[in-house]
Design a protein around this motif. Structure first.
Motif, PDB file in Angstrom:
ATOM      1  N   MET A  84       0.870  -1.185   0.000  1.00 30.33           N
ATOM      2  CA  MET A  84       0.000   0.000   0.000  1.00 30.33           C
ATOM      3  C   MET A  84       0.908   1.237   0.000  1.00 30.33           C
ATOM      4  O   MET A  84       1.963   1.239   0.644  1.00 30.33           O
ATOM      5  N   ASP A 108      -9.003  -2.019  -5.862  1.00 32.92           N
ATOM      6  CA  ASP A 108      -9.560  -1.473  -4.607  1.00 32.92           C
ATOM      7  C   ASP A 108     -10.783  -0.602  -4.905  1.00 32.92           C
ATOM      8  O   ASP A 108     -11.767  -0.600  -4.154  1.00 32.92           O
ATOM      9  N   ILE A 121     -13.147   0.322   2.327  1.00 31.92           N
ATOM     10  CA  ILE A 121     -12.456  -0.961   2.527  1.00 31.92           C
ATOM     11  C   ILE A 121     -12.154  -1.154   4.019  1.00 31.92           C
ATOM     12  O   ILE A 121     -12.274  -2.260   4.552  1.00 31.92           O
ATOM     13  N   PHE A 125     -13.108  -4.382   6.269  1.00 33.42           N
ATOM     14  CA  PHE A 125     -12.155  -5.137   7.099  1.00 33.42           C
ATOM     15  C   PHE A 125     -12.693  -5.264   8.519  1.00 33.42           C
ATOM     16  O   PHE A 125     -12.629  -6.317   9.124  1.00 33.42           O
ATOM     17  N   PHE A 133     -12.331 -10.185   2.775  1.00 34.61           N
ATOM     18  CA  PHE A 133     -11.857  -9.200   1.791  1.00 34.61           C
ATOM     19  C   PHE A 133     -11.065  -9.900   0.681  1.00 34.61           C
ATOM     20  O   PHE A 133     -11.249  -9.632  -0.503  1.00 34.61           O
ATOM     21  N   ARG A 134     -10.204 -10.837   1.080  1.00 33.85           N
ATOM     22  CA  ARG A 134      -9.372 -11.541   0.085  1.00 33.85           C
ATOM     23  C   ARG A 134     -10.248 -12.325  -0.898  1.00 33.85           C
ATOM     24  O   ARG A 134      -9.898 -12.463  -2.066  1.00 33.85           O
ATOM     25  N   GLU A 137     -11.618  -9.854  -3.306  1.00 36.43           N
ATOM     26  CA  GLU A 137     -10.520  -9.369  -4.147  1.00 36.43           C
ATOM     27  C   GLU A 137     -10.200 -10.396  -5.249  1.00 36.43           C
ATOM     28  O   GLU A 137      -9.987 -10.037  -6.412  1.00 36.43           O
ATOM     29  N   GLY A 155      -4.723  -4.518  -5.196  1.00 39.44           N
ATOM     30  CA  GLY A 155      -4.615  -4.297  -3.757  1.00 39.44           C
ATOM     31  C   GLY A 155      -3.273  -4.849  -3.279  1.00 39.44           C
ATOM     32  O   GLY A 155      -2.751  -5.820  -3.850  1.00 39.44           O
ATOM     33  N   GLY A 156      -2.725  -4.222  -2.234  1.00 39.63           N
ATOM     34  CA  GLY A 156      -1.384  -4.604  -1.764  1.00 39.63           C
ATOM     35  C   GLY A 156      -1.243  -6.076  -1.414  1.00 39.63           C
ATOM     36  O   GLY A 156      -0.154  -6.647  -1.511  1.00 39.63           O
ATOM     37  N   GLY A 157      -2.356  -6.719  -1.017  1.00 39.03           N
ATOM     38  CA  GLY A 157      -2.257  -8.108  -0.545  1.00 39.03           C
ATOM     39  C   GLY A 157      -2.649  -9.138  -1.594  1.00 39.03           C
ATOM     40  O   GLY A 157      -2.746 -10.329  -1.291  1.00 39.03           O
ATOM     41  N   PRO A 194      -6.463  -0.089   6.385  1.00 44.10           N
ATOM     42  CA  PRO A 194      -6.797  -0.733   7.657  1.00 44.10           C
ATOM     43  C   PRO A 194      -5.629  -1.459   8.312  1.00 44.10           C
ATOM     44  O   PRO A 194      -5.517  -1.465   9.545  1.00 44.10           O
ATOM     45  N   LEU A 195      -4.726  -2.025   7.510  1.00 42.32           N
ATOM     46  CA  LEU A 195      -3.634  -2.806   8.103  1.00 42.32           C
ATOM     47  C   LEU A 195      -2.596  -1.928   8.792  1.00 42.32           C
ATOM     48  O   LEU A 195      -1.717  -2.417   9.490  1.00 42.32           O
ATOM     49  N   ARG A 214       5.769 -10.564   2.625  1.00 41.93           N
ATOM     50  CA  ARG A 214       5.337 -10.551   1.217  1.00 41.93           C
ATOM     51  C   ARG A 214       6.449 -10.395   0.182  1.00 41.93           C
ATOM     52  O   ARG A 214       6.199 -10.640  -0.988  1.00 41.93           O
TER      53      ARG A 214
HETATM   54  O1  LIG Z   1      -1.765  -4.466   1.673  1.00 40.03           O
HETATM   55  C1  LIG Z   1      -2.943  -4.814   1.864  1.00 40.03           C
HETATM   56  O2  LIG Z   1      -3.234  -5.910   2.361  1.00 40.03           O
HETATM   57  C2  LIG Z   1      -4.030  -3.919   1.447  1.00 40.03           C
HETATM   58  C3  LIG Z   1      -3.758  -2.883   0.590  1.00 40.03           C
HETATM   59  C4  LIG Z   1      -4.802  -2.017   0.027  1.00 40.03           C
HETATM   60  O3  LIG Z   1      -4.517  -1.803  -1.345  1.00 40.03           O
HETATM   61  C5  LIG Z   1      -6.188  -2.593   0.182  1.00 40.03           C
HETATM   62  O4  LIG Z   1      -6.403  -3.627  -0.735  1.00 40.03           O
HETATM   63  C6  LIG Z   1      -6.405  -3.108   1.574  1.00 40.03           C
HETATM   64  O5  LIG Z   1      -6.286  -2.017   2.435  1.00 40.03           O
HETATM   65  C7  LIG Z   1      -5.384  -4.190   1.940  1.00 40.03           C
END
Ligand SMILES: O=C(O)C1=C[C@@H](O)[C@@H](O)[C@H](O)C1
Ligand SMILES: Nc1ncnc2c1ncn2[C@@H]1O[C@H](COP(=O)(O)OP(=O)(O)OP(=O)(O)O)[C@@H](O)[C@H]1O
Length: 272
Positions: A84, A108, A121, A125, A133-134, A137, A155-157, A194-195, A214
């Protein structure tokens, strides 16, 4: 939150909707204008955008290498991955604009549009948890990867689920990799991730923990763009240059007739 799977489709903000993938027979097209060292006399594929650029070349104008990526990709999507705040959305939007014929999609944003009312988002969460969420996604990615000519900010995850890679790898995956200090600084006044929320740890140390888990996955990308203090425009320049290089080094596989069958009926090399 109840999201029916049939609604998990990207909504395109541009007037034209991209063609469906089934219309593409070959993912990467060779280009007579190789990377950056094209010659003015080289043939440019007949595509309205590059044809227009061909006139410019004759007048000594240097075309934007981002424009020249589109015909080389032959519709193949570019998927931007990274933590993110790494710049996937900002860079992806600018890249699509400069490529000309590509549409920008942010997974996102697609998910946020699926949530009721003004829900974010972070709200999702909090109420449903990360695992739910996953799932959404993954469904969104499955929907998006059916389209061609897209720059997709993920999304970052998204890299965490192995099944997502089968979709990501239908395109070229680009990892944006700024230092954690740069990311922490960009997100210091942003509470939409949120994370990174909660006072238990500093955002930088949270980012560090997430990156440690990651990094190996992000590094599965085809193209890695290390980012220092470069602004969005410059990051796009580097991304474009590295993607041209990736295509040069991984040319499309041409169909080759198996040697054995080519010899059938011939005098020499016939099987005994
Ligand atoms: O790194 C992550 O897990 C995330 C990154 C954002 O893009 C969002 O997809 C969400 O906040 C989760
Ligand atoms: N190269 C850059 N130079 C300066 N600012 C940048 C750069 N790239 C992104 N930013 C800024 O950093 C912030 C986060 O960027 P962005 O939203 O594009 O990240 P992201 O990777 O899409 O994050 P997420 O996965 O959480 O959606 C934005 O305010 C954006 O304008």
């Amino acid at each position: 939150f109840v999201i029916h799977p049939s609604f998990v489709r990207p909504t395109f903000t541009t007037a034209s909707r991209p063609a469906v993938r089934s219309t593409v027979s070959s993912p990467l097209q060779p280009l007579h204008v190789g990377g950056f060292d094209y010659q003015p006399d080289d043939e440019i594929p007949s595509n309205p955008i590059t044809a227009e650029k061909a006139d410019d070349i004759e007048e000594g104008f240097t075309p934007d290498p981002a424009r020249l990526l589109s015909p080389r990709l032959g519709g193949t999507n570019l998927y931007l991955v990274g933590l993110m705040g790494s710049g996937k959305s900002a860079v992806g939007r600018e890249l699509a604009l400069r490529m000309g014929s590509y549409t920008f999609i942010d997974t996102d944003e697609v998910i946020t549009n699926l949530l009721p009312g003004d829900a974010t988002i972070s709200d999702f969460f909090e109420s449903e948890g990360e695992e739910e969420f996953r799932k959404i996604e993954s469904q969104v990615l499955a929907g998006v990867h059916g389209y061609v000519r897209c720059v997709v900010s993920t999304g970052g995850g998204i890299v965490c689920l192995p099944q997502n890679w089968s979709k990501l790898q239908t395109g070229i995956v680009v990892f944006l990799d700024p230092s954690l200090d740069v990311i922490a600084d960009r997100l210091k006044n942003d509470d939409s991730r949120p994370l990174l929320q909660g006072d238990d740890e500093s955002p930088k140390s949270k980012l560090e923990g997430i990156m440690n888990k990651r990094r190996k996955m992000y590094e599965q990308a085809d193209v890695v763009v290390k980012i220092g203090e470069e602004g969005v425009e410059q990051v796009v320049d580097v991304l474009v240059r590295e993607t041209h290089k990736f295509i040069d080094e991984n040319p499309p596989k041409q169909y080759q007739q198996p040697e054995d069958s080519a010899d059938v009926g011939g005098d020499d090399g016939a099987k005994q």
